[in-house]
Design an enzyme around this catalytic site. Structure first.
Site, PDB file in Angstrom:
ATOM      1  N   GLU A 162       0.774  -1.280   0.029  1.00  0.00           N
ATOM      2  CA  GLU A 162       0.198  -0.026  -0.082  1.00  0.00           C
ATOM      3  C   GLU A 162       0.814   1.223   0.015  1.00  0.00           C
ATOM      4  O   GLU A 162       1.018   2.017   1.032  1.00  0.00           O
ATOM      5  CB  GLU A 162      -0.922  -0.030   1.122  1.00  0.00           C
ATOM      6  CG  GLU A 162      -2.248  -1.260   1.063  1.00  0.00           C
ATOM      7  CD  GLU A 162      -3.140  -1.126   1.953  1.00  0.00           C
ATOM      8  OE1 GLU A 162      -2.954  -0.329   2.851  1.00  0.00           O
ATOM      9  OE2 GLU A 162      -3.898  -2.037   1.696  1.00  0.00           O
ATOM     10  N   GLU A 164      -4.474  -8.970  -1.066  1.00  0.00           N
ATOM     11  CA  GLU A 164      -5.003  -8.563   0.122  1.00  0.00           C
ATOM     12  C   GLU A 164      -6.380  -8.117   0.183  1.00  0.00           C
ATOM     13  O   GLU A 164      -7.018  -7.543  -0.785  1.00  0.00           O
ATOM     14  CB  GLU A 164      -4.162  -7.335   0.666  1.00  0.00           C
ATOM     15  CG  GLU A 164      -4.370  -7.130   2.289  1.00  0.00           C
ATOM     16  CD  GLU A 164      -3.788  -5.901   2.679  1.00  0.00           C
ATOM     17  OE1 GLU A 164      -4.322  -4.959   3.314  1.00  0.00           O
ATOM     18  OE2 GLU A 164      -2.500  -5.837   2.303  1.00  0.00           O
TER      19      GLU A 164
END
Length: 191
Positions: A78, A182
């Site tokens: 991220e 994810e």
């Protein structure tokens, strides 16, 4: 490592493991802390970026000593969350251009020189960033040759149709796979 060994032993087929970093050590980060908003110090090609790339290789080396190999690593978990993260979250912020340059100048060459046949995945963030992120990274021939695929998270999928993100990216870069890496439920407090 003991849990990975047990899982590998129990599996009827080979398990493909991937790893994704959260943060570099504090001394390498712009804010001097492993938590909060921060980037790697300096710029791609410098001592901080080369050292961070070598951390990836050292990680793979140490696991290999225990007969655990990784199918892939991502350049950063991220990377845009690093701009919006709560103060206690460990993360490194990268723009698409910064990730492209890190891959092209540091991480890609380090992996290619290593004895590991570990693939490199880019993005590892929400599909809302596609296809822009792919255009920036994979639009660079040097970075693209090191990248096997794109790692994608699902948290904002409800607001981004797959046609304008995943499908558009696949049409632009059909030789690079897309892989969800994810997902979880219960991450919105109001649900």
């Amino acid at each position: 490592i003991p849990l990975l060994r047990r899982a590998l032993a129990m599996s009827k087929r080979p398990l493909l493991l991937f790893a994704s970093p959260w943060t570099a050590p504090a001394w390498m980060r712009s804010n001097g802390d492993v938590r909060g908003k921060g980037t790697l110090k300096g710029h791609a090609g410098d001592k901080y970026h080369k050292t961070w790339a070598n951390y990836f290789i050292k990680f793979l080396d140490e696991y290999a000593k225990h007969n655990v190999t990784f199918w892939a690593v991502t350049a950063q978990n991220e990377p845009l969350a690093g701009l919006f993260t709560p103060p206690q979250a460990p993360t490194i912020a990268f723009t698409a251009a910064q990730q492209r340059d890190f891959i092209a100048q540091d991480l890609g060459p380090a992996l290619a020189r290593s004895p590991h046949r570990t693939r490199l995945l880019m993005l590892d963030d929400q599909r809302i960033h596609l296809p822009h992120w792919a255009k920036v990274v994979l639009g660079n021939a040097t970075a693209a040759r090191y990248v096997a695929g794109l790692a994608v998270h699902w948290y904002l999928d409800a607001i981004v149709p797959p046609g304008c993100s995943l499908e558009a990216t696949h049409k632009l870069f059909p030789d690079h796979f897309l892989l969800y890496t994810e997902a979880c439920t219960g991450f919105f407090m109001f649900r």
